[in-house]
Design an enzyme around this catalytic site. Structure first.
Site, PDB file in Angstrom:
ATOM      1  N   LYS A   1      -8.233   2.107  -2.958  1.00 12.90           N
ATOM      2  CA  LYS A   1      -8.930   0.965  -2.356  1.00 12.90           C
ATOM      3  C   LYS A   1     -10.372   1.322  -2.023  1.00 12.90           C
ATOM      4  CE  LYS A   1      -6.696  -1.743   0.463  1.00 12.90           C
ATOM      5  NZ  LYS A   1      -6.042  -2.315   1.661  1.00 12.90           N
TER       6      LYS A   1
ATOM      7  N   GLU B   1      -7.119  13.148  -2.847  1.00 12.70           N
ATOM      8  CA  GLU B   1      -6.238  13.583  -3.936  1.00 12.70           C
ATOM      9  C   GLU B   1      -6.516  12.784  -5.202  1.00 12.70           C
ATOM     10  OE1 GLU B   1      -3.871  13.876  -0.018  1.00 12.70           O
ATOM     11  OE2 GLU B   1      -5.218  12.420  -0.987  1.00 12.70           O
TER      12      GLU B   1
ATOM     13  N   GLY C   1      -0.555  -0.223   1.299  1.00 17.57           N
ATOM     14  CA  GLY C   1      -0.333   0.590   0.101  1.00 17.57           C
ATOM     15  C   GLY C   1       1.092   0.583  -0.384  1.00 17.57           C
ATOM     16  N   ARG C   2       2.047   0.748   0.511  1.00 19.35           N
ATOM     17  CA  ARG C   2       3.451   0.825   0.090  1.00 19.35           C
ATOM     18  C   ARG C   2       4.044  -0.545  -0.226  1.00 19.35           C
ATOM     19  NH1 ARG C   2       2.325   2.175   5.099  1.00 19.35           N
ATOM     20  NH2 ARG C   2       3.282   1.171   6.905  1.00 19.35           N
TER      21      ARG C   2
ATOM     22  N   GLU D   1       7.421   5.681   6.155  1.00 15.94           N
ATOM     23  CA  GLU D   1       6.030   5.487   6.541  1.00 15.94           C
ATOM     24  C   GLU D   1       5.875   4.226   7.377  1.00 15.94           C
ATOM     25  OE1 GLU D   1       2.653   7.005   4.007  1.00 15.94           O
ATOM     26  OE2 GLU D   1       2.327   4.848   3.760  1.00 15.94           O
TER      27      GLU D   1
ATOM     28  N   HIS E   1      28.085  15.485  -7.901  1.00 18.73           N
ATOM     29  CA  HIS E   1      28.282  16.915  -8.139  1.00 18.73           C
ATOM     30  C   HIS E   1      27.244  17.748  -7.400  1.00 18.73           C
ATOM     31  CE1 HIS E   1      31.381  16.459 -11.293  1.00 18.73           C
ATOM     32  NE2 HIS E   1      30.789  15.283 -11.454  1.00 18.73           N
TER      33      HIS E   1
ATOM     34  N   LYS F   1      -4.488  15.057   6.567  1.00 19.81           N
ATOM     35  CA  LYS F   1      -5.545  14.878   5.580  1.00 19.81           C
ATOM     36  C   LYS F   1      -6.899  15.276   6.158  1.00 19.81           C
ATOM     37  CE  LYS F   1      -5.444  11.024   3.208  1.00 19.81           C
ATOM     38  NZ  LYS F   1      -5.295   9.589   2.877  1.00 19.81           N
TER      39      LYS F   1
END
Length: 541
Positions: free
Chosen positions: A206, A212, A267-268, A353, A384, A504
């Site tokens: 944005k 990152e 964002g999510r 979050e 398993h 961050k």
């Protein structure tokens, strides 16, 4: 507003829990032979069976009383009306607007936002059509065959999950890959074997300052320019999903190839927006609109359906029942679908979050558990790996099983066997096997305790006919709204994420200390200082 745990509805549930702690699902099913057909709900192509939950009609009534007392209906109405319910950031929360049909009216700060949403969708569709049809070419004139999405968090998890889930609908001529981790190995793996002349990068940020994402984007830019030999290649091999035009232009991307979104898109919750450009490129504009339509169908169900038949509300209340009264700390999401392999990771961010908060809307510390730890992987692999703990461990882990009645791949007897495992696991978790049953099978006496299954382990089963774009949209929206309802009851802000910021910020401070030419003056704690010095010694060796 009184603290949640002081409410009479909360206290009534706490008292009811004392009467339910020793009640077994065997008993509940024996008393109500129609339970498995009665405790179900259905909407937007999804069928929810919650009969294998440790609840009675009284439990459900008390949970619904709590939801009403906590003003969930008013919170739902406020969200759909565009009110600024993200109070810490002063923003509306309108992912529902991203999938609203043309002609719907949703007003924020005096502006109907729906026309703008569709204007961006139309631009995305036009661009996707050019790329998929070969009209958009790279710097050398060759068509685009590879799409690499660069983002992190919501700019990565949603699109990556959806493109995997809708594998059957993807254009087979296009290779889709995703880069999110700042670990360089992620970029190397994502670009391995790709021809730069046929590769398009989507940089999703944005503000266009996410460290990152920008680190990976700069590496991609160098990779592209080095191979194609000209800085001008950037304009033909990069597009941006952002609102920061000056930063996008500085990077070398033509602002005409920038796709915006809005500050009322978290964002999510953003894969329905331009963040989903990679998904649209993969499955095409028509299928992408089907994805939106499925989510909108769940939105309408959530907005209009009475709580007792409302899928997101029922899921949310069951989660609170275990999280806060049984003190279960985790939630397993178990899709019996290889294509939904990334769904648990997507839901981890969505839930943890959103509701991993320790203060309420007034800034007061909470005295109850909020969001659970979400985890899982596709069945039958999980059977398993960790199902031993689910069946015979000491921890109570509520489970959501997700399956499809029909497969999209015709490979013989695989699908009936897959569903047989899904149904068997929910049955085994609920009813277990008593010591008497084990002994009656002729098992040696010393093995009986080891082969006894307590049962009474709760689960939901969510079924759909098949995994289509519309069904995926409805499924994701179901969990979005479930998380919202839980946040409304817990009185936390499900739409900020301040907890992401501290690490961050510290990383930004530490990074230059790792690479400084001269020994830096370190002012961290003794552990962090020692770790930095150890890295510097290794780097200089």
């Amino acid at each position: 507003m009184p603290p949640l745990t002081s409410r009479p509805e909360w206290k009534a549930l706490a008292a009811h829990h004392e009467t339910m702690r020793g009640v077994h699902l065997r008993e509940l099913f024996a008393k109500d032979p129609q339970r498995g057909e009665r405790l179900v709900a259905e909407a937007a192509g999804l069928y929810l069976d919650y009969s294998k939950q440790r609840v009675t009609d009284e439990t459900l009534r008390l949970l619904l009383d709590l939801a009403r007392a906590c003003g969930v209906r008013a919170r739902v109405d406020a969200m759909f009306a565009g009110e600024k319910i993200n109070v810490t950031e002063g923003r509306a929360v309108l992912h529902v607007a991203l999938r609203a049909p043309r002609g719907t009216r949703i007003v924020v700060d005096g502006e109907d936002v729906v026309p703008g949403v569709h204007a961006v969708l139309d631009r995305m569709a036009e661009f996707a059509g050019r790329v998929r049809g070969g009209a958009w070419t790279g710097f050398t004139g060759r068509p685009i065959r590879n799409i690499v999405n660069i983002g992190i968090g919501g700019s990565d998890l949603g699109p990556a999950m959806a493109t995997d889930a809708l594998r059957w609908y993807r254009d087979p001529r296009l290779t889709l890959r995703f880069v999110s981790n700042v670990d360089g190995a992620d970029f190397v793996a994502a670009t391995h074997g790709l021809d730069p002349a046929e590769t398009l990068f989507i940089v999703s940020s944005k503000t266009f300052t996410t460290i990152e994402t920008l680190t990976n984007a700069r590496t991609a830019r160098a990779w592209c320019v080095r191979a194609l030999g000209d800085e001008r290649a950037v304009a033909k091999h990069f597009v941006a999903v952002s609102t920061a035009e000056s930063e996008v232009r500085k990077f070398g991307i033509d602002p005409a190839n920038m796709f915006p979104f809005w500050d009322w898109v978290g964002g999510r919750y953003s894969m329905w927006s331009a963040i989903g450009l990679s998904v649209m490129l993969a499955i095409g504009p028509e299928r992408f609109r089907e994805l939106l339509a499925g989510a909108h169908a769940m939105d309408e169900h959530f907005r209009a359906t009475p709580f007792e038949r409302n899928l997101p509300v029922v899921l949310a209340l069951l989660g609170i029942w275990y999280d806060d009264f049984f003190r279960a700390e985790t939630q397993a999401v178990l899709p019996y679908s290889h294509d939904l392999g990334r769904l648990p990771a997507y839901l981890q961010q969505l839930d943890m979050e959103s509701n991993g908060k320790h203060v309420d809307l007034d800034g007061r510390p909470v005295d109850y558990q909020t969001g659970p730890v979400v985890w899982g992987q596709p069945g039958t692999n999980g059977q398993h790996a960790y199902f031993q703990l689910l069946h015979q461990g000491t921890k109570l882990v509520p489970c959501d099983f997700i399956g499809f009645l029909r497969d999209l791949d015709d490979v013989g007897e695989h699908h009936p066997l897959l569903l047989a495992n899904l149904f068997a696991q929910t049955e085994a978790l609920a009813f277990g096997k008593t010591a008497e049953q084990v002994a009656a099978e002729g098992v040696p006496a010393f093995q009986v305790p080891h082969r006894t299954f307590e049962g009474n382990r709760p689960s939901n089963t969510i079924l759909a006919e098949r995994l289509t774009p519309a069904v995926l949209g409805a499924l994701v929206a179901l969990y979005e709204h479930k998380v919202f309802v839980q946040g409304a009851i817990w009185r936390v802000n499900s739409f900020d994420q301040w907890g992401v910021e501290l690490g961050k910020a510290l990383a930004t401070r530490i990074a230059p200390e790792l690479t400084a030419r001269d020994e830096p003056r370190l002012t961290h704690d003794s552990s962090t200082n020692a770790l930095i010095r150890r890295f510097r010694r290794s780097a200089s060796a």
